[in-house]
Design an enzyme around this catalytic site. Structure first.
Site, short mmCIF file in Angstrom:
data_model
loop_
_atom_site.label_atom_id
_atom_site.label_comp_id
_atom_site.label_asym_id
_atom_site.label_seq_id
_atom_site.Cartn_x
_atom_site.Cartn_y
_atom_site.Cartn_z
N HIS A 170 -112.60 159.16 38.90
CA HIS A 170 -112.22 158.51 40.16
C HIS A 170 -113.45 158.32 41.02
O HIS A 170 -114.29 159.21 41.09
CB HIS A 170 -111.19 159.35 40.92
CG HIS A 170 -109.93 159.58 40.17
ND1 HIS A 170 -109.83 160.52 39.16
CD2 HIS A 170 -108.73 158.96 40.23
CE1 HIS A 170 -108.61 160.50 38.67
NE2 HIS A 170 -107.93 159.56 39.27
N LYS A 208 -109.71 156.82 31.39
CA LYS A 208 -109.13 156.32 32.63
C LYS A 208 -110.21 156.21 33.69
O LYS A 208 -111.01 157.13 33.87
CB LYS A 208 -108.02 157.22 33.15
CG LYS A 208 -107.41 156.64 34.43
CD LYS A 208 -106.38 157.38 35.20
CE LYS A 208 -105.47 158.32 34.68
NZ LYS A 208 -104.94 159.22 35.74
O1 LIG Z 1 -105.67 158.70 38.22
C1 LIG Z 1 -104.63 158.29 38.66
C2 LIG Z 1 -104.47 156.89 39.18
C3 LIG Z 1 -104.14 156.92 40.65
O2 LIG Z 1 -105.25 157.48 41.35
C4 LIG Z 1 -103.93 155.51 41.18
O3 LIG Z 1 -104.90 154.99 41.74
O4 LIG Z 1 -102.80 154.99 41.06
C5 LIG Z 1 -102.91 157.78 40.87
C6 LIG Z 1 -103.12 159.21 40.36
O5 LIG Z 1 -101.94 159.97 40.54
C7 LIG Z 1 -103.46 159.19 38.90
O6 LIG Z 1 -103.75 160.52 38.43
#
Ligand SMILES: O=C1C[C@@](O)(C(=O)O)C[C@@H](O)[C@@H]1O
Length: 246
Positions: A140, A167
């Protein structure tokens, strides 16, 4: 999610409740369409939201054994989650994820920025049991979206050392960032979940699955989004049906 013209894309909803019972109640309500007309294909149980008083492996097992198609995620604070050293001292993430692996939960999610030995231990444990659990390795960036070449070389390709599914969820600050995310969806088709976070990134939540992202994250209630820019499931299905029908 089967659309009217039989096009199918996957939708996941994050469960961000503070107790196990409320998490399971929320899923039951979603499946009974209490909050939305549409039901997601899968649920991400964000166990980092659980209150400290809930952190007992037998209690958490009630979620791990739930029959829904699920991702088990325990997101650290330094990656935007609610897990911290105090919670870790009560029950460790490793113990939770190992139990999930033993129970063949569909997916577990671990951070790319986690310690290498932790990621290695989880992958080796899964492989040693021949568990069917798939490993998602998440990255992230809540401030920006790097160029595709940087994300590819420094993040995504390295995620695959331990990941079955890579991801990336990065903040879209300018329109070109959406192209970067959609390029990642296309380049790693069906082996990636790529999302652009924030208002500007909503286009990736609409088109990402068509470009190759395994699924997208939606909210079922305006108050329960687990990240900036998530679209309500009913709105997304309406958009998809218009896009692929008219
Ligand atoms: O990593 C992700 C994607 C996310 O961050 C989103 O942007 O929708 C939502 C989170 O709960 C999930 O773990």
């Amino acid at each position: 999610m089967e659309l009217k013209n039989n096009t199918s894309f996957k939708i996941c909803t994050a469960i961000i409740e503070e107790t196990v019972d409320n998490s399971l109640k929320f899923v039951k309500n979603v499946n009974n369409k209490v909050y939305s007309k549409n039901v997601p294909d899968m649920y991400e149980f964000r166990l980092d939201y659980l209150d400290k008083s809930e952190l007992d492996i037998k209690n958490i097992e009630k979620i791990l054994k739930n029959e829904s198609n699920k991702i088990i995620t325990v997101r650290w604070e330094w990656e935007g989650g609610k897990w911290n050293n105090e919670k870790e001292s009560i029950v460790s993430i490793l113990d939770i994820l190992k139990r999930a692996i033993e129970l063949n939960v569909e997916y577990i999610d671990i951070e790319y920025n986690n310690l290498e030995n932790v990621k290695e231990e989880i992958k080796q444990y899964r492989d040693s049991l021949n568990s069917t659990t798939k490993i998602i390795v998440s990255y992230h960036d809540f401030n920006k979206t790097d160029d595709f070449s940087v994300l590819k070389k420094e993040i995504i390709d390295k995620e695959f050392v331990h990941a079955d599914i890579a991801k990336i969820a990065t903040s879209v600050c300018q329109n070109i960032d959406n192209c970067t995310i959609l390029k990642a969806c296309s380049e790693y088709e069906s082996k990636i979940i790529a999302i652009g976070m924030g208002e500007l990134g909503k286009i990736t939540r609409v088109y990402g699955t068509q470009f190759g992202s395994m699924f997208t994250f939606c909210t079922v209630s305006k108050e329960k989004a687990s990240a900036p820019g998530q679209i309500h499931i009913d709105d997304l299905i309406e958009i998809w049906n218009k896009l692929y029908l008219e």
